[in-house]
Each structure stands twice: as C-alpha cells, then as structure tokens.
Design an enzyme around this catalytic site. Structure first.
Site, PDB file in Angstrom:
ATOM      1  N   GLU A   4       8.656  -7.705  -0.230  1.00 28.97           N
ATOM      2  CA  GLU A   4       8.315  -6.777   0.853  1.00 28.97           C
ATOM      3  C   GLU A   4       8.823  -7.289   2.198  1.00 28.97           C
ATOM      4  OE1 GLU A   4       4.237  -4.567  -0.242  1.00 28.97           O
ATOM      5  OE2 GLU A   4       4.114  -6.745  -0.388  1.00 28.97           O
TER       6      GLU A   4
ATOM      7  N   GLU B 103       1.836  -7.036  -8.263  1.00 31.47           N
ATOM      8  CA  GLU B 103       0.428  -6.955  -7.867  1.00 31.47           C
ATOM      9  C   GLU B 103      -0.435  -6.228  -8.886  1.00 31.47           C
ATOM     10  OE1 GLU B 103       2.761  -7.233  -3.961  1.00 31.47           O
ATOM     11  OE2 GLU B 103       3.009  -6.312  -5.923  1.00 31.47           O
TER      12      GLU B 103
END
Length: 272
Positions: free
Chosen positions: A126, A146
């Site tokens: 990210e 995640e």
C-alpha cells in the site's frame, strides 16, 4: 558518490542517502522485516517534509532490504487498551503517524519511486501504491494478505489497487490474500519495471536521474493534474491541465528550456 545528510543522522528506523538530484530513504528494521511502526512513519514524514522545500532534491527513492521492502504494519502496535476502542479510533483518525503516512505521501509534490526487493506485503504494498513509480527485482513478492488475519487493507489498498488494476482482479487478490510474483505484478500493471534480482535500486536511480535533469515545476504540476484528474470528468481534467500548463508560461525554467533548445545545449533548470 552518496553521502549521508548530517541533519538527518540519528534516525532509528530509516537511513538516508543523498545523490545529486534525489535522496534515498531506506527502511531499516531488519529484525521486523521492515514492518512499519509509528516511529518509522514519523521519520519518513519528517524527511519528506524537509525535502519538499529543498530545490536540489527533485525525486525520492524509497527502499528496504534484499529480503523485504516492507511487510506491512508492525502487529505489536495493534494492541488496544480495554474499553479504549473509541479512543484508538480518534487516535487513528487524527494522530497515528502510520495512517498519516499513507494519506500524506499522496500529497507529496515530488516524484516518489519505490525500489522493491523481497516482500512488499500489506501496508508495504500500500505504501508503494500511494507513491508514483514502482520498480522491482525479479525476486519480489507482492500481496495484501490481511484477509488471512481476519482483517482488510487499511492503508488505501482497496482504493489504489482497484483504480490501478480494476475491481475484479483487486477483489480476487484481497479476498484470497495470495502473493504474486514480480512478473505477475508487471503484467497487472502494478509495476513500471522488473529488473534482475538485486537491480531494482539501480533502475530506480536511472529513473530518478532522468527526472532530476528536467524542470521540477512541470514535474510537480503534471503529477498534481494526473493524480487529481483520474477522479474527474474528462472535461474537468482538460480544464485543470490547461490551467496548469498556462501557469508554466511565467516560469524562468520555461525561458531557459526554450533558450537551451535554440542554442543546442543542455538546459540549467533551477525550479524557478
């Protein structure tokens, strides 16, 4: 020859090297596979805030180690005090440096190039995605895992990745949590370049050098117009581009560029 900037010495989680025209920020937490904690984010933000005002710095390269660029957020910072969830929400929203890092990198006015070797997972990927250009060695591995921890991306991945590669593929990668190779990431247009293993920094420096030789104000303006324009209607994007382009008529660098072209010499751009 790269030298360490004296005013940035003493950082715990990052190191800084300077080349003519750009700087290199290395995430340096090998014992944690370069995962991000608030201290890491604070130091990166401090450097970016400083170099915003340094005309000699025209690009930034962000890198990690051969084993890991960055493996996301340090899970030791996920701890929330009993009955403290709303307090943590406010802290995350307004004060937490890691969250600020993902938001503020998007507003950084100079090109940010991520040079990736090894793992770029979760918040590490990210972080690269909120930058501008990604170069990776052939050994690099990418993913947003995640979901496997009962969580979801929280550093902008649902927004940046979907805009980059489209919703169906972004959903698949997030919902399965699978890792992809550098070759796959290049095929999906996540990466600008794949190099031999260990050569990502070399390629990133080549790009930074090329950028640094050009006029920095047009670089800044095109970065702004591209980043804002993707969320605009096409007509609004044209209008934004036209305004920004016209403003360059009043820069000294434009006069220098045209003079150098006429005189068949290399321009001396000063960011003025």
């Amino acid at each position: 020859m790269i030298t360490t900037e004296k005013r940035f010495m003493g950082y715990q989680d990052v190191t800084l090297n300077r080349e003519k025209g750009w700087i290199e920020i290395t995430i340096n937490r090998p014992e944690k596979l370069n995962s991000l904690r608030d201290k890491t984010a604070e130091e990166i933000l401090d450097i970016l805030n400083e170099v915003e005002h340094d005309r000699d710095v025209r690009a930034v390269i962000l890198l990690g180690s051969e084993k890991a660029f960055c493996t996301g957020i340090d899970t030791s910072e996920f701890t929330v005090a009993e009955n403290g969830y709303f307090d943590f929400y406010r802290f995350r929203k307004r004060s937490r440096k890691v969250n600020r890092l993902f938001r503020e990198v998007q507003g950084f006015t100079k090109p940010l190039i991520s040079a990736i070797e090894g793992f770029a997972l979760g918040g590490g990927l990210e972080l690269a995605l909120v930058g501008d250009i990604i170069v990776a060695g052939a050994n690099a591995r990418f993913g947003l895992p995640e979901i496997k921890l009962g969580m979801m991306p929280g550093g902008g991945g649902t927004q940046t990745l979907a805009r980059l590669i489209g919703k169906p593929l972004a959903k698949e990668l997030m919902w399965t949590g699978r890792r992809i190779t550098a070759a796959e990431a290049e095929r999906y247009r996540i990466l600008n370049h794949v190099t031999e293993a260990g050569k990502a920094l070399e390629k990133a420096r080549e790009i930074a050098k090329s950028i640094s030789e050009n006029a920095p104000i047009p670089v800044m303006m095109t970065k702004s117009v591209i980043d804002r324009g993707v969320d605009m209607a096409l007509s609004d994007g044209f209008e934004a581009e036209g305004d920004a382009s016209f403003l360059l008529y009043f820069t000294k660098d434009r006069d220098e560029g045209l003079a150098a072209f006429r005189e068949k010499r290399s321009p001396d751009f000063r960011g003025e």
